[in-house]
Each structure stands twice: as structure tokens, then as C-alpha cells.
Design a protein around this motif. Structure first.
Motif, PDB file in Angstrom:
ATOM      1  N   ALA A  18     -67.480 -18.349-130.308  1.00 44.29           N
ATOM      2  CA  ALA A  18     -66.022 -18.508-130.271  1.00 44.29           C
ATOM      3  C   ALA A  18     -65.354 -17.491-131.202  1.00 44.29           C
ATOM      4  O   ALA A  18     -64.340 -16.888-130.852  1.00 44.29           O
ATOM      5  N   LEU A  19     -65.942 -17.312-132.379  1.00 39.55           N
ATOM      6  CA  LEU A  19     -65.355 -16.358-133.318  1.00 39.55           C
ATOM      7  C   LEU A  19     -65.480 -14.934-132.792  1.00 39.55           C
ATOM      8  O   LEU A  19     -64.591 -14.104-132.980  1.00 39.55           O
ATOM      9  N   TRP A  20     -66.572 -14.670-132.103  1.00 36.79           N
ATOM     10  CA  TRP A  20     -66.751 -13.344-131.503  1.00 36.79           C
ATOM     11  C   TRP A  20     -65.705 -13.105-130.410  1.00 36.79           C
ATOM     12  O   TRP A  20     -65.101 -12.039-130.324  1.00 36.79           O
ATOM     13  N   GLU A  21     -65.483 -14.125-129.571  1.00 39.39           N
ATOM     14  CA  GLU A  21     -64.466 -14.006-128.524  1.00 39.39           C
ATOM     15  C   GLU A  21     -63.093 -13.772-129.131  1.00 39.39           C
ATOM     16  O   GLU A  21     -62.309 -12.955-128.647  1.00 39.39           O
ATOM     17  N   ALA A  22     -62.805 -14.511-130.191  1.00 37.48           N
ATOM     18  CA  ALA A  22     -61.503 -14.362-130.849  1.00 37.48           C
ATOM     19  C   ALA A  22     -61.346 -12.940-131.361  1.00 37.48           C
ATOM     20  O   ALA A  22     -60.289 -12.315-131.224  1.00 37.48           O
ATOM     21  N   ASP A  23     -62.421 -12.414-131.939  1.00 32.85           N
ATOM     22  CA  ASP A  23     -62.332 -11.057-132.466  1.00 32.85           C
ATOM     23  C   ASP A  23     -62.190 -10.036-131.336  1.00 32.85           C
ATOM     24  O   ASP A  23     -61.487  -9.035-131.487  1.00 32.85           O
ATOM     25  N   SER A  24     -62.844 -10.308-130.208  1.00 37.07           N
ATOM     26  CA  SER A  24     -62.692  -9.403-129.056  1.00 37.07           C
ATOM     27  C   SER A  24     -61.243  -9.374-128.594  1.00 37.07           C
ATOM     28  O   SER A  24     -60.707  -8.319-128.266  1.00 37.07           O
ATOM     29  N   ARG A  41     -58.662 -10.046-130.480  1.00 33.77           N
ATOM     30  CA  ARG A  41     -57.887  -9.364-131.523  1.00 33.77           C
ATOM     31  C   ARG A  41     -57.960  -7.850-131.334  1.00 33.77           C
ATOM     32  O   ARG A  41     -56.942  -7.158-131.383  1.00 33.77           O
ATOM     33  N   ARG A  42     -59.173  -7.360-131.064  1.00 31.68           N
ATOM     34  CA  ARG A  42     -59.332  -5.911-130.893  1.00 31.68           C
ATOM     35  C   ARG A  42     -58.542  -5.437-129.674  1.00 31.68           C
ATOM     36  O   ARG A  42     -57.877  -4.404-129.709  1.00 31.68           O
ATOM     37  N   ALA A  43     -58.605  -6.211-128.599  1.00 28.82           N
ATOM     38  CA  ALA A  43     -57.900  -5.810-127.378  1.00 28.82           C
ATOM     39  C   ALA A  43     -56.385  -5.777-127.606  1.00 28.82           C
ATOM     40  O   ALA A  43     -55.687  -4.926-127.062  1.00 28.82           O
ATOM     41  N   LEU A  44     -55.889  -6.711-128.417  1.00 29.23           N
ATOM     42  CA  LEU A  44     -54.433  -6.849-128.569  1.00 29.23           C
ATOM     43  C   LEU A  44     -53.886  -6.105-129.781  1.00 29.23           C
ATOM     44  O   LEU A  44     -52.672  -6.098-130.007  1.00 29.23           O
ATOM     45  N   ALA A  45     -54.766  -5.463-130.546  1.00 29.97           N
ATOM     46  CA  ALA A  45     -54.332  -4.783-131.772  1.00 29.97           C
ATOM     47  C   ALA A  45     -53.170  -3.811-131.544  1.00 29.97           C
ATOM     48  O   ALA A  45     -52.227  -3.792-132.348  1.00 29.97           O
ATOM     49  N   PRO A  46     -53.186  -3.016-130.465  1.00 30.32           N
ATOM     50  CA  PRO A  46     -52.090  -2.045-130.275  1.00 30.32           C
ATOM     51  C   PRO A  46     -50.713  -2.704-130.184  1.00 30.32           C
ATOM     52  O   PRO A  46     -49.690  -2.070-130.444  1.00 30.32           O
TER      53      PRO A  46
END
Lengths: 339, 301
Positions: free
Chosen positions: A73-79, A81-86
Motif C-alpha cells: 500500500a505504501l509503495w502504491e501511494a508513493d507511485s 505521489r511520483r506520478a502526480l508530483a508535476p
């Protein structure tokens, strides 16, 4: 054979109660706990209890399974986050993922399925585009369903990641737009708390109120024991850590039009799990509480849902709450014609 | 306070018959609306250890798809602690198959104490031979045949790999024979070890055999994996080497819980691939396969 889920509720509330169980009753308890997605929470609750040796590996399995669920779950959340960072906008984690990301007691042993996030409504088209770019794709192809989500729901149609096979639900508020209470989504985002990971979780009172909204308004109470256990854990921790919590909770419940829902959730949590609740927030016992308890406990020792009439009534009610009558009729008609 | 939540009340669902079964390390509680599959299981599993204490790792449920389907064209819906949303129901005369599928389903989705490999396995001198491959590769039939020729049968569905010790554990449920394999095995196995013939199941004709008594009595004994084969039926006899990365990827696909075990599964599988010799084997008859296997087994140090 157990005829309801009381033994699970007892074991969560008072772990010592399992000492009275024989082999067959343990088998019942495990099946009920698995069916209610509470076996991981139960395993952690029983950590200090000397359980029969036949049960130890089952509980150990449940702990390992939820440990891995937390990591994923934490990995998915981080994925996400990375996708939405821009985009540079607040991404608020919800439900299970939020509980483990914020390291709350409620996250211990909790099962976690999809990733649920919330973002500002006007950002949704941009969020959608970035997620599609990063490998998520639509689950539903049906244009009625798609349009239904976009017009009336509080979330985008579900997306699934094409490589990791994991779902994400992107919300812009915590209840369907057609539901009667209208929570204040802007305020939820404003009050959200930033974690070290740059992701956000809701502030304590909002987090509890979302859990309450989720229990009642957004479903037919299937899986309700798990949602109510979330509420118990959140209340126990928040009320313990912050003396002003009950006052803040009253303010926020009013703001989100969820006062009645909160009262009932607290009464049910107190009745089933012995949650210590502030009486001003819980209100007086009502007759319908009895029906809710019946519904919540409607599972037998084989893990089957029973009490069909009670469940059916709650199912109809869940749709009734979700949409006005004419719209409900139109919705059911369309669904029926499509088979 | 009212004693609300206790007691039974109206709207109860139909009562279920049940039976306990122990297969290898797993204990099952099989509950069914109908007696038929339980009576069949009881007869076929009569030599397996009986569970007296009521504990179970998994509950399997066999129930009508809809209430009226208990009597009218009865159809058996498979569920339990773990279930798949789109599992197709089976007619009542295939309820034994439904029970077996229900137990497999619990293992595939819920078992975490071993890495599960979709493979058959047999043992000799404390060493295990594993066979894996697609449906129709003959892995089940080969294990059944070897079990009649001096090998100990360990399982035709799942080989259980212990992540701590690297040992293979036995899961010797009934051997499931399909189509042509049924007649082939009837030639070497006595009639009293066969279950009922189930025609036209989703997997074709199916008939189960009870594994040899010796393999049931020794089902708690693990074995050291010594050879893994990828059999392929219907080609000229041949042996081929396979690259480790191909073996690894194919075994991840052949494992039902590799992903669910996370790092534990990865470590168990890499250890397995690093230490166990592997061959792809083509054959056209059981005799050819046996000859190739005997040759390979003799070369092992």
C-alpha cells in the motif's frame, strides 16, 4: 455452530474471551474474521494471548499477509505521489493507506485493498491525465457507468495499473454528490496534514468522520464490522492524544453535516467494541440501533452472511440514501435493461 | 441493556453438513448443503488422518447458487474463506470435483507457510522429483504412474516448498485423472482405488484415484528437491537444458502465492532455482517418460 459474528466482536474488544473457545469455535471465529477482513487485526489483538498451537500458524499467516499489504500500500501511494508530483497539488491519502502512512494504531493488521486518494475537484482532469500517463488505465469501458461516475459520484471511475494490477480510486469529496449530507471537501483539503513523504492525510476529526461516512452512507453496511473497528481504533487513539478532540469533532461533524451519522457510529462502536465515547457526541439510543447491530453481526460460523431480510433492507436503504427516488428508478431501470 | 445481538432469529440460511479432512500440513473443514460430496470424500479419504479437535486452517463451502437450485437442477457454488468472484458453479453429480476445487482454491489463495508450486511430485530415497507444466503436459499422470512403480506419491497439484529449509512437503490429495489418462491408469490401478467417473466437466472427463496407502501414511515427511522436469506430451522423446532465468520466470507463473509471499517467496524460489537441476522432457508414452526419468535420476549424485 456460531449464528452471528459476536465472537469476533468479543475477541477484538476483550482478547481473553478466546480462552473459552474449543477447536470448532476457533474454526468458526477464523472463518468469520476472514470474511469480515478482520483476521489481521484479530491476530494482532491476540498477540499476548496463549492461543492453541493449532491456531498459532493461522494468526502468524494473517500478520505476515497484512505486513505485506502495508508495504504494498505504501509503495502504491508513493507511485501515485511520483506520478502526480508535476501537479504540485495536495494528494490526500484515505482509509487503509492513510492509516498505515500516518502510522496510526488502526493500521495495525488492517487489510488494505485499493489505493484511495483525494484531490481538489478542479484538479481532477489533470490528475486523471497524469495517472493515465503513468500506466493506469480505465477498468470500466461502459459509457453509462463512466458518465454516472463523472456526474454523480465523489470519485473518478476506478483506474487499474497495467503492470502492477492495483486499483486507484481518485476522490474529490467523501460522499457521493447525490447523498443528502454534503461534507465540505475544501475544508477537508485545507486541514489535511502533510507527512514526511509529501503526501497528506486528513486531520484527525475529518479522518474519523470520513470513516463514519464510509460506514453508513457509502454502502449497504457490508464489511461494517471492519469499518466500525476502524472507528473504535481512531477514537481511542485521537481522544487519548488530544483533550480537545471531542470538541473539534463536534465542530467538524456540524461542518460536514454528519452529526447524526457520527452519533450513531459512536453508539454502535460503544455497544459492540466498548469504545469509550463522549456522551454528548453519541446521543441517545434509538430503536434503529438494534437493526444496525443485527445487520453488522449477520454472519454465521461458516463465514456466510445470514439474516437475508435485514441485509436486503440495508441494501435498498443504501441506494435510497445515495440518490433521490426518481434518479434511483432511472438508475435501476438502466442497470436492469443492461442485464 | 438488551441482549440484542445474541440468539438466532428468523432469516437463517440453510444448515450445512460438514466433514474435516487433513491433507499434508493443511486441515480443511468442508461444509455442504448436500451430503453427496461429503460421503464421497469420506470414502475416498478414509485412510487420511481424522481431525478430532475441530480446528481447521480453511473452510470450504458448497452451496446452491440460488436457494431453489438446491433441488431443481442442483448446481454447486464453490466458496469458503477464500473465493473467486467469477467461479462457475458445477452440477451436483460433479460435486466431488467441486469439493476438490474448493480445497485447491483455499490453498492457492490462502496458504502462506510454503511457496506453492503448481507441480506434481514423487519421492525416492528422501529426494523429490518435481514435474511442472501446462495442463495436458502429463505431470499428474506421470506422478500417478511413478507412484505405482516404487516412488512415493507426494502430490499431483501443489508441491509445497519450505522457504526456511528448501525442503518439499507433500500435499497428497486425490490424484485427478483427465480423459485418456483414466483408461491408461485403469490398466495398472485396482478398481477399488477409483472415485466416480465425472463426464463432461469443464476440464473434460475426470476420475480421481486414491494415492497409495504408503504415501498417505508418510504425508508428513518432507523430501529434498533433487530434480525438476518440464514434461511435454506428444513430441519425440528428447531432453533439453533450460536457462535459469527462463526456469525462474516459468516457476513464478506456476506459483499461486509467489506474489503474496513477497520477499520470502523470492528468496525461496531463487534458492530453489540455484540448487535444483532442471530438464525439459518430451515424450509420447509413459514407458518413454519412465526410461528418460530413470536415466536422469541415475545420473544425480
Amino acid at each position: 455452530m456460531m449464528h452471528n459474528a459476536q465472537s469476533l466482536v468479543d475477541a477484538l474488544r476483550e482478547p481473553d474471551t478466546v480462552l473459552a473457545l474449543d477447536g470448532a469455535k476457533w474454526a468458526d471465529l477464523i472463518s468469520i474474521a476472514r470474511a469480515e477482513s478482520l483476521v489481521g487485526s484479530l491476530a494482532h489483538r491476540l498477540a499476548d494471548i496463549e492461543v492453541p498451537k493449532q491456531v498459532e500458524p493461522i494468526l502468524r499467516d494473517a500478520i505476515q499477509a497484512t505486513d505485506l499489504a502495508r508495504q504494498q500500500a505504501l509503495w502504491e501511494a508513493d507511485s501515485a505521489r511520483r506520478a502526480l508530483a508535476p501537479l504540485n497539488c495536495k494528494t490526500v491519502l484515505m482509509k487503509g493507506t492513510a492509516y498505515v502512512a500516518a502510522n496510526l494504531d488502526v493500521g495495525i493488521g488492517r487489510s488494505i485493498g485499493d489505493l484511495d486518494i483525494m484531490a481538489a475537484r478542479d484538479q481532477l482532469p489533470a490528475v486523471e491525465e497524469l495517472l493515465l500517463d503513468a500506466g493506469w488505465e480505465w477498468v470500466k469501458q461502459d459509457s453509462y457507468d463512466d458518465q454516472y461516475y463523472r456526474d454523480h459520484m465523489h470519485e473518478l471511475p476506478p483506474l487499474i495499473h497495467r503492470e502492477r494490477d492495483r486499483m486507484i480510486d481518485v476522490h474529490h469529496t467523501i460522499l457521493p454528490l447525490t447523498a443528502r449530507p454534503t461534507p465540505n471537501a475544501v475544508e477537508i483539503l485545507n486541514a489535511a496534514i502533510k507527512l514526511d513523504s509529501e503526501l497528506y492525510v486528513m486531520a484527525p476529526a475529518d479522518m474519523l468522520l470520513h470513516s463514519v461516512a464510509h460506514l453508513f452512507a457509502d454502502g449497504d453496511l457490508a464489511g461494517g464490522l471492519r469499518n466500525l473497528w476502524d472507528i473504535d481504533r481512531l477514537v481511542q487513539q485521537f481522544a487519548n492524544e488530544d483533550k480537545e478532540f471531542w470538541t473539534e469533532l463536534a465542530t467538524r461533524a456540524k461542518l460536514h453535516q454528519l452529526e447524526r451519522h457520527l452519533e450513531r457510529a459512536l453508539r454502535l462502536a460503544a455497544r459492540l467494541y466498548g469504545t469509550p465515547v463522549c456522551e454528548d457526541r453519541a446521543g441517545k439510543t434509538r430503536f434503529a440501533d438494534f437493526l444496525y447491530v443485527r445487520r453488522l453481526l449477520a454472519r454465521d460460523g461458516w463465514g456466510r452472511e445470514n439474516r437475508k431480510f435485514t441485509r436486503q433492507a440495508f441494501y435498498i436503504r443504501s441506494h435510497w440514501l445515495r440518490m433521490p427516488p426518481l434518479m434511483l428508478a432511472r438508475h435501476l431501470w438502466t442497470k436492469w435493461r443492461k442485464g | 441493556m438488551l441482549a440484542w445481538s445474541r440468539g438466532t432469529g428468523v432469516g437463517q440460511v440453510a444448515r450445512l453438513h460438514h466433514l474435516y479432512l487433513t491433507v499434508g500440513p493443511a486441515r480443511f473443514r468442508v461444509a455442504s448443503t448436500w451430503r453427496q460430496p461429503l460421503d464421497q470424500l469420506a470414502a475416498l479419504y478414509k485412510d487420511y488422518p481424522a481431525s478430532q479437535d475441530g480446528y481447521a486452517d480453511f473452510t470450504v463451502r458448497l452451496e446452491p447458487e440460488k436457494p431453489w437450485r438446491r433441488y431443481i437442477r442442483p448446481s454447486v457454488h464453490i466458496s469458503g474463506d477464500y473465493w473467486l468472484p467469477d467461479a462457475a458453479p458445477l452440477p451436483l453429480n460433479q460435486s466431488l470435483l467441486a469439493a476438490e476445487m474448493g480445497m485447491n482454491l483455499q490453498m492457492a489463495l490462502g496458504w502462506r507457510r510454503h511457496l506453492l508450486l503448481h507441480a506434481s511430485s514423487v519421492e525416492k530415497d528422501g529426494k523429490a522429483l518435481l514435474m511442472t507444466g501446462l495442463s495436458g503436459s502429463g505431470k499428474s499422470t506421470l506422478s500417478a504412474m511413478l507412484a505405482e512403480k516404487g516412488w512415493r506419491f507426494m502430490g499431483d497439484e501443489f508441491a509445497l516448498l519450505n522457504p526456511d529449509t528448501g525442503m518439499v512437503h507433500s500435499f497428497p490429495r486425490l490424484i485427478s485423472l483427465k480423459n485418456e489418462a483414466i483408461a491408461a491408469m485403469q490398466a495398472i490401478v485396482p478398481d477399488n482405488r477409483f472415485g466416480p467417473l465425472m463426464k463432461d466437466t469443464p476440464k473434460g472427463d475426470i476420475r480421481h484415484i486414491v494415492p497409495p496407502l504408503d504415501s498417505v501414511n508418510k504425508m508428513a515427511d518432507p523430501a529434498k528437491p533433487a530434480l525438476l522436469l518440464f514434461p511435454r506430451f506428444g513430441y519425440d522423446p528428447a531432453l533439453r537444458d533450460m536457462g535459469k532465468s527462463e526456469i525462474f520466470v516459468r516457476l513464478t507463473q506456476a506459483s499461486t502465492n509467489y506474489v503474496a509471499l513477497g520477499e520470502v517467496g523470492f528468496r525461496a524460489l531463487t534458492m530453489f532455482v540455484d540448487t535444483v537441476p532442471v530438464k525439459a522432457i518430451d515424450y509420447q508414452s509413459a514407458d518413454q517418460a519412465e526410461e528418460l526419468i530413470d536415466g536422469l535420476w541415475g545420473e544425480l549424485s
